[in-house]
Design an enzyme around this catalytic site. Structure first.
Site, mmCIF file in Angstrom:
data_model
loop_
_atom_site.group_PDB
_atom_site.id
_atom_site.type_symbol
_atom_site.label_atom_id
_atom_site.label_comp_id
_atom_site.label_asym_id
_atom_site.label_seq_id
_atom_site.Cartn_x
_atom_site.Cartn_y
_atom_site.Cartn_z
ATOM 1 N N SER A 39 12.337 -3.530 -12.130
ATOM 2 C CA SER A 39 11.733 -4.687 -11.362
ATOM 3 C C SER A 39 10.199 -4.878 -11.421
ATOM 4 O O SER A 39 9.482 -5.609 -11.188
ATOM 5 C CB SER A 39 12.664 -5.051 -10.053
ATOM 6 O OG SER A 39 12.358 -3.799 -9.169
ATOM 7 N N ASP A 63 20.816 -1.489 -10.972
ATOM 8 C CA ASP A 63 20.161 -1.721 -9.633
ATOM 9 C C ASP A 63 21.175 -0.705 -8.678
ATOM 10 O O ASP A 63 22.172 -0.589 -8.710
ATOM 11 C CB ASP A 63 20.529 -3.014 -9.397
ATOM 12 C CG ASP A 63 19.552 -3.594 -8.075
ATOM 13 O OD1 ASP A 63 19.936 -3.081 -7.105
ATOM 14 O OD2 ASP A 63 18.741 -4.378 -8.315
ATOM 15 N N LYS A 89 7.452 -2.002 -2.570
ATOM 16 C CA LYS A 89 6.541 -1.119 -1.848
ATOM 17 C C LYS A 89 5.214 -1.883 -1.388
ATOM 18 O O LYS A 89 4.381 -1.458 -0.735
ATOM 19 C CB LYS A 89 5.936 -0.008 -2.693
ATOM 20 C CG LYS A 89 5.339 -0.310 -3.942
ATOM 21 C CD LYS A 89 4.546 0.984 -4.543
ATOM 22 C CE LYS A 89 3.985 0.366 -5.671
ATOM 23 N NZ LYS A 89 3.090 1.625 -6.617
ATOM 24 N N SER A 129 7.167 7.537 3.647
ATOM 25 C CA SER A 129 5.788 7.017 3.521
ATOM 26 C C SER A 129 5.268 7.387 4.882
ATOM 27 O O SER A 129 5.727 7.260 5.948
ATOM 28 C CB SER A 129 5.724 5.740 3.255
ATOM 29 O OG SER A 129 4.079 5.184 3.441
ATOM 30 N N TYR A 153 8.114 -3.592 5.121
ATOM 31 C CA TYR A 153 8.201 -2.352 4.270
ATOM 32 C C TYR A 153 8.358 -1.425 5.071
ATOM 33 O O TYR A 153 9.142 -0.376 4.941
ATOM 34 C CB TYR A 153 6.992 -2.330 3.342
ATOM 35 C CG TYR A 153 6.638 -1.143 2.658
ATOM 36 C CD1 TYR A 153 7.612 -0.727 1.683
ATOM 37 C CD2 TYR A 153 5.568 -0.078 3.019
ATOM 38 C CE1 TYR A 153 7.566 0.412 1.057
ATOM 39 C CE2 TYR A 153 5.699 1.084 2.350
ATOM 40 C CZ TYR A 153 6.312 1.309 1.417
ATOM 41 O OH TYR A 153 6.306 2.661 0.749
ATOM 42 N N LYS A 157 11.423 1.737 5.472
ATOM 43 C CA LYS A 157 11.447 3.017 5.454
ATOM 44 C C LYS A 157 12.057 3.918 6.673
ATOM 45 O O LYS A 157 12.791 4.712 6.555
ATOM 46 C CB LYS A 157 9.953 3.508 5.040
ATOM 47 C CG LYS A 157 9.560 3.182 3.933
ATOM 48 C CD LYS A 157 10.137 3.929 2.678
ATOM 49 C CE LYS A 157 9.883 3.499 1.370
ATOM 50 N NZ LYS A 157 10.561 3.989 -0.070
ATOM 51 N N ARG A 235 -8.297 7.648 4.676
ATOM 52 C CA ARG A 235 -7.013 7.869 4.374
ATOM 53 C C ARG A 235 -6.960 9.280 3.588
ATOM 54 O O ARG A 235 -7.844 10.080 3.252
ATOM 55 C CB ARG A 235 -6.435 6.866 3.311
ATOM 56 C CG ARG A 235 -6.348 5.621 3.592
ATOM 57 C CD ARG A 235 -5.315 5.481 4.845
ATOM 58 N NE ARG A 235 -5.224 3.952 5.093
ATOM 59 C CZ ARG A 235 -6.147 3.209 6.232
ATOM 60 N NH1 ARG A 235 -6.877 4.113 6.790
ATOM 61 N NH2 ARG A 235 -5.893 2.009 6.419
ATOM 62 N N GLY A 301 -3.520 -5.557 10.004
ATOM 63 C CA GLY A 301 -2.421 -4.484 10.078
ATOM 64 C C GLY A 301 -3.203 -3.103 9.718
ATOM 65 O O GLY A 301 -2.403 -1.961 9.868
#
Ligand code: NAD
Ligand code: UDP
Length: 346
Positions: A39, A63, A89, A129, A153, A157, A235, A301
């Protein structure tokens, strides 16, 4: 049924991190079976991994929400464990399509765990993550820092993390190694495989490299008024090859336990933060390319700074990142300039 304790099922193995991890697994002597619904990836990535490792890879298109299809794979192979990359993601897309995200990332993982339990495969390495830490209270972020998420998302997680914790409590047979990645960038040194976003990239490094190759005209830097070294977001960028090696080390760790460890969260980061401007400057220096940019408003965000404490990975897995920001830029550029249209032109 074949009996091979060195055999690993890699869900999402055709994707960016999965494809690099397949190479690391092969180099460490593991046999790989890839399960992916393509996908967000292409068969060409698997072809290239095969040619890099010099042998065909078993690939099943399927899948993770399809239990019958998974059962067929688990019936045909005896796996030591599963590395579970499969999932969606994109943060923005998750806000627009939350059900699709919960279905793929949460329901899909539940189905996979149910089939693993049926076949008594109890070693899992899961792609979590750093997003589960939300806006961190202290830096560097260690594994016991508070968790909170603001988008579907991240929630998906976090929900999976809670499911894994509950599963480990309910049954002491599981090794559930929960890897929290910081910001994966870079590409294999061959330039043959790398990150291949479908549309305009959301993430910084692929955006910079598409500006450098002339596909995009200018980088928008989201905010220059953060309380950081130069006002831009900070980051912890980690080379995808280092990240891939972390998965091999996680499997080895699981293999060497006499008593299963249950739920084990481990950060995979370098421990060092870089600002947007530092990354742009490094990329321009390493590649000799101009990266035009303009400052725009903060992205909704976004947080100011995020970088890992990587002590636990070193202590438990003997793992630490070895690649520098220079390596990350040089390898990204090699991949981007050799494949300006990603895998699509193949
Ligand atoms: P990717 O999109 O390149 O790879 C994910 C792969 O999973 C793709 O090949 C896709 O086709 C497949 N997939 C998606 N849904 C599936 C389903 N329902 N069934 C079967 N296959 C499915 O992403 P990536 O960057 O390689 O990320 C791998 C994992 O790591 C993801 O779970 C992601 O959330 C997580 N992660 C990624 C980052 C990052 O910045 N790249 C950071 C932290 C965590
Ligand atoms: N960023 C940016 N322009 C872009 C993409 C990202 O300025 O086109 C900034 C973003 O605000 C953040 C950093 O780059 O400070 C890393 O963003 P990315 O989306 O790659 O990772 P994440 O925010 O998910 O950690």
């Amino acid at each position: 049924m074949e009996n091979n304790k060195n055999k690993i099922l890699v869900t999402g193995g055709a994707g960016y991190i999965g494809s690099h991890t397949c190479i690391a697994l092969h180099e460490a002597g593991y046999e790989i079976v890839i399960y992916d619904n393509l996908s967000n990836s292409s068969k060409e990535a698997i072809n290239r991994v095969s040619s890099l490792i010099g042998k065909p890879i078993e690939f099943i298109e399927g899948d993770i929400r399809d239990a019958e299809s998974l059962r067929k794979v688990f019936t045909a192979h005896q796996f030591f464990g599963v590395i579970h990359f499969a999932g969606l993601k994109a943060v923005g897309e998750s806000v627009a399509k939350p059900l699709m995200y919960y279905s793929n990332n949460v329901s899909g993982t539940i189905t996979l765990l149910e089939v693993m339990a049926e076949y008594k495969v109890t070693n899992l390495v899961f792609s979590s993550s750093a997003t589960v830490y939300g806006d961190p209270e202290t830096l560097p972020i260690n594994e016991s820092s508070k968790r909170s998420c603001t988008n579907p998302y991240g929630q998906s997680k976090l929900v999976v993390e809670h499911i894994l914790e509950d599963l480990a409590t309910s049954n002491k047979q599981w090794n559930l190694i929960n890897l929290r990645y910081f910001n994966p960038v870079g590409a294999h040194t061959s330039g043959q495989i790398g990150e291949d976003p479908n549309d305009i990239p959301n993430n910084l490094m692929p955006y910079i490299s598409q500006v450098a190759v002339g596909k995009l005209t200018k980088l928008n830097i989201f905010g220059n008024d953060y309380p950081t070294v130069d006002g831009t977001g900070v980051r912890d960028y980690i080379h995808v090859t280092d990240l891939a090696k972390g998965h091999v080390d996680a499997l080895r760790y699981a293999e060497h336990q006499t008593t299963p460890v249950g739920f084990m969260p481990i950060n995979l980061g370098t421990g060092k933060g870089s600002s947007v401007l530092e990354l742009v400057t490094a990329f321009a220096e390493v590649t000799g390319q101009k990266i035009p940019y303009q400052f725009t408003a903060r992205r909704a965000g976004d947080i100011a700074s995020c970088y890992a404490s990587a002590d636990k990975a070193k202590q438990l897995l003997g793992w630490e990142a070895t690649h520098t920001i220079t390596d990350m830029c040089a390898d990204t550029w090699r991949w981007q300039s050799m494949n300006p249209y990603g895998y699509k032109a193949s």
